[in-house]
Design a protein around this motif. Structure first.
Motif, PDB file in Angstrom:
ATOM      1  N   LYS A  38       0.825  -1.202   0.000  1.00  0.00           N
ATOM      2  CA  LYS A  38       0.000   0.000   0.000  1.00  0.00           C
ATOM      3  C   LYS A  38       0.863   1.257   0.000  1.00  0.00           C
ATOM      4  N   VAL A  39       2.010   1.192   0.693  1.00  0.00           N
ATOM      5  CA  VAL A  39       2.900   2.353   0.810  1.00  0.00           C
ATOM      6  C   VAL A  39       4.206   2.020   0.102  1.00  0.00           C
ATOM      7  N   ASN A  40       4.449   2.670  -1.038  1.00  0.00           N
ATOM      8  CA  ASN A  40       5.646   2.389  -1.823  1.00  0.00           C
ATOM      9  C   ASN A  40       6.683   3.498  -1.750  1.00  0.00           C
ATOM     10  N   VAL A  41       6.230   4.717  -1.542  1.00  0.00           N
ATOM     11  CA  VAL A  41       7.123   5.874  -1.431  1.00  0.00           C
ATOM     12  C   VAL A  41       6.619   6.729  -0.270  1.00  0.00           C
ATOM     13  N   PRO A  42       7.488   7.561   0.309  1.00  0.00           N
ATOM     14  CA  PRO A  42       7.075   8.354   1.456  1.00  0.00           C
ATOM     15  C   PRO A  42       5.818   9.184   1.202  1.00  0.00           C
ATOM     16  N   SER A  43       5.659   9.691  -0.025  1.00  0.00           N
ATOM     17  CA  SER A  43       4.506  10.553  -0.295  1.00  0.00           C
ATOM     18  C   SER A  43       3.177   9.802  -0.219  1.00  0.00           C
ATOM     19  N   ASP A  44       3.213   8.467  -0.302  1.00  0.00           N
ATOM     20  CA  ASP A  44       1.964   7.707  -0.188  1.00  0.00           C
ATOM     21  C   ASP A  44       1.326   7.907   1.174  1.00  0.00           C
ATOM     22  N   ASP A  45       2.168   7.859   2.244  1.00  0.00           N
ATOM     23  CA  ASP A  45       1.687   8.064   3.619  1.00  0.00           C
ATOM     24  C   ASP A  45       2.927   8.229   4.490  1.00  0.00           C
ATOM     25  N   PRO A  46       3.363   9.480   4.711  1.00  0.00           N
ATOM     26  CA  PRO A  46       4.619   9.701   5.433  1.00  0.00           C
ATOM     27  C   PRO A  46       4.686   8.988   6.788  1.00  0.00           C
ATOM     28  N   SER A  47       3.606   9.039   7.571  1.00  0.00           N
ATOM     29  CA  SER A  47       3.605   8.405   8.893  1.00  0.00           C
ATOM     30  C   SER A  47       3.727   6.891   8.772  1.00  0.00           C
TER      31      SER A  47
END
Length: 469
Positions: A38-47
């Motif tokens: 679901k989260v591949n790069v920091p901008s997807d969901d920084p937390s």
């Protein structure tokens, strides 16, 4: 005309922005489907990205540690297997000796059994010297090292945990053996002392017979042939027949129970444990067994056996763990588990009665016959010594390593669950998002095409109005 153009351009920008968003959304969903994350790069969901980075770092440490644990498990299992081989061969020797326990074997049979004993001794040394992961674990290579230890004072030492490395002390009183005496006449059993008695020592009991008028030496020989059962030997000194315990200390007792006839004995010496001080501490009696002392203080734990009869100040010595095998079985930095084994070769296994190597052809206890009982004592002492090493191997493999493996497996599973809870996708949902956003993009492109057609129509109308062709 400029008003119409501005209105169309503004609406077109909205559509273009929507097209960019839907294209990006479709691309993001497609990427999630491709990676399963679901989260591949920091901008997807920084937390979530930060949390996942920490969890994945911990999992990497756990999995690296599991590799160490697996290697330790292999070493522990192989050490157990080799120790089982040593024990099995000692039992072969024991069985060969027991066949002549009653001195009934022929000379030819004794030669045959001696060959069996020699072969078993060789197999023990092979097992003790075999390499495990390229290192000798049972040949003393991974044992603690002792600088300054005096072999005239210390017979044996086994270390289980080490913090205090400098050892000093003294033996105030050496451990003693029990001695019980029978007094005969002119080197013989007194004429009226035909008897049967049960001789009982720390290791067990045996029935002994005497005949009035026979030599004390004959009785001593019968007692000595049973010494592996009782832990008691006999020797003649003039008219005295002295029974002496093989072992030392409070538990080394002698009991003579006459079941028929007359055979009067008296106690000469009652065995007592040594009185020992180590590193300024007088060792409590419950930690002393004959000449053997267990020291456990401040994280240091060892068992030390003093040479029989030694008294006085102990030459100071130091213990080093530089050669001891160490394993990182925990995720905590610098937390290591030590594994050390004393040698289990034939020139190391045995006890007060001798070493297994003494049973080899040409050795002081070879060829069975009258040597059989003492040889059996050596075997029993070797088995007892081996049991201590077995315990170390079993503790390491079946408890320390197995517990670490279970703990790390559970930790790894929990980390995987935490990562999955944050990062796993629903493929059905992502497929719907791809389809939805691709449809929105297609609709937006169609809308832009309509606008472009309208713009062309407006331009044609304006040309007609102005008379242009």
């Amino acid at each position: 005309m400029s008003r119409i153009g501005a209105s169309i351009a503004g609406f077109e920008r909205v559509l273009l922005n929507n097209l960019a968003r839907t294209d990006q959304a479709a691309l993001t969903a497609a990427l999630r489907l491709a990676t399963g994350n679901k989260v591949n790069v920091p901008s997807d969901d920084p937390s979530a990205f930060a949390q996942l980075s920490w969890l994945e770092h911990r999992q990497s440490i756990v999995q690296d540690t599991k590799v160490n644990v697996d290697a330790a498990a292999t070493i522990g299992a192989q050490a157990q297997l080799n120790l089982d081989t040593v024990r099995a061969e000692i039992v072969v020797i024991q069985n060969a000796l027991l066949l002549d326990e009653d001195q009934s074997l022929t000379a030819e049979a004794r030669v045959t059994n001696q060959l069996l004993i020699d072969a078993a001794l060789k197999k023990i040394d092979v097992a003790a010297g075999s390499k495990i992961s390229g290192k000798g674990f049972l040949d003393g290579s991974v044992d603690y090292r002792y600088a300054g230890k005096n072999a005239l004072q210390i017979r044996n030492i086994s270390v289980f945990a080490l913090v205090e490395t400098a050892i000093s002390g003294s033996v105030g009183t050496a451990a003693t053996q029990s001695v019980t005496r029978y007094t005969g006449t002119a080197g013989n059993v007194s004429g009226g002392d035909t008897s049967t008695f049960t001789l009982t020592g720390e290791r067990g009991s045996a029935s002994i017979t005497t005949t009035g008028g026979e030599t004390l030496a004959a009785v001593a020989a019968r007692v000595n042939l049973e010494s592996h059962k009782t832990g008691i030997t006999a020797a003649v000194d003039g008219d005295n027949l002295d029974f002496t315990t093989v072992d030392y200390g409070d538990d080394a007792t002698i009991a003579v129970a006459v079941t028929s006839g007359t055979f009067a004995t008296s106690s000469v010496t009652t065995a007592a444990d040594a009185i020992v001080t180590i590193n300024g501490e007088t060792i409590a009696s419950r930690y002393v067994d004959g000449n053997t002392v267990t020291y456990a203080r401040n994280g240091t734990h060892f068992k030390i056996e003093f040479v029989a009869g030694f008294t006085g100040s102990l030459d100071a010595f130091t213990i080093s763990d530089q050669d001891v095998a160490k394993f990182a079985l925990s995720t905590e930095l610098n937390d290591q588990t030590s594994l050390a084994f004393s040698r289990v070769s034939t020139d190391s296994l045995g006890g007060l009665s001798g070493l297994l190597s003494d049973l080899a052809s040409g050795g002081s206890l070879a060829d069975l016959g009258t040597n059989t009982s003492q040889a059996l004592r050596v075997v029993n002492e070797a088995l007892a010594q081996l049991t201590l090493t077995d315990g170390q191997a079993d503790s390491f493999a079946d408890r320390t390593v197995a517990s670490a493996a279970t703990l790390l497996t559970n930790y790894d599973t929990n980390l995987s669950k935490s990562i999955s809870a944050i990062n796993d996708i629903d493929p059905n949902e992502e497929n719907l998002l791809v389809a939805k956003n691709q449809a929105l993009s297609a609709n937006t492109v169609a809308a832009l095409a309509v606008i472009q057609a309208q713009q062309t129509s407006v331009l044609g109308l304006l040309k007609l109005i102005s008379g242009l062709k």
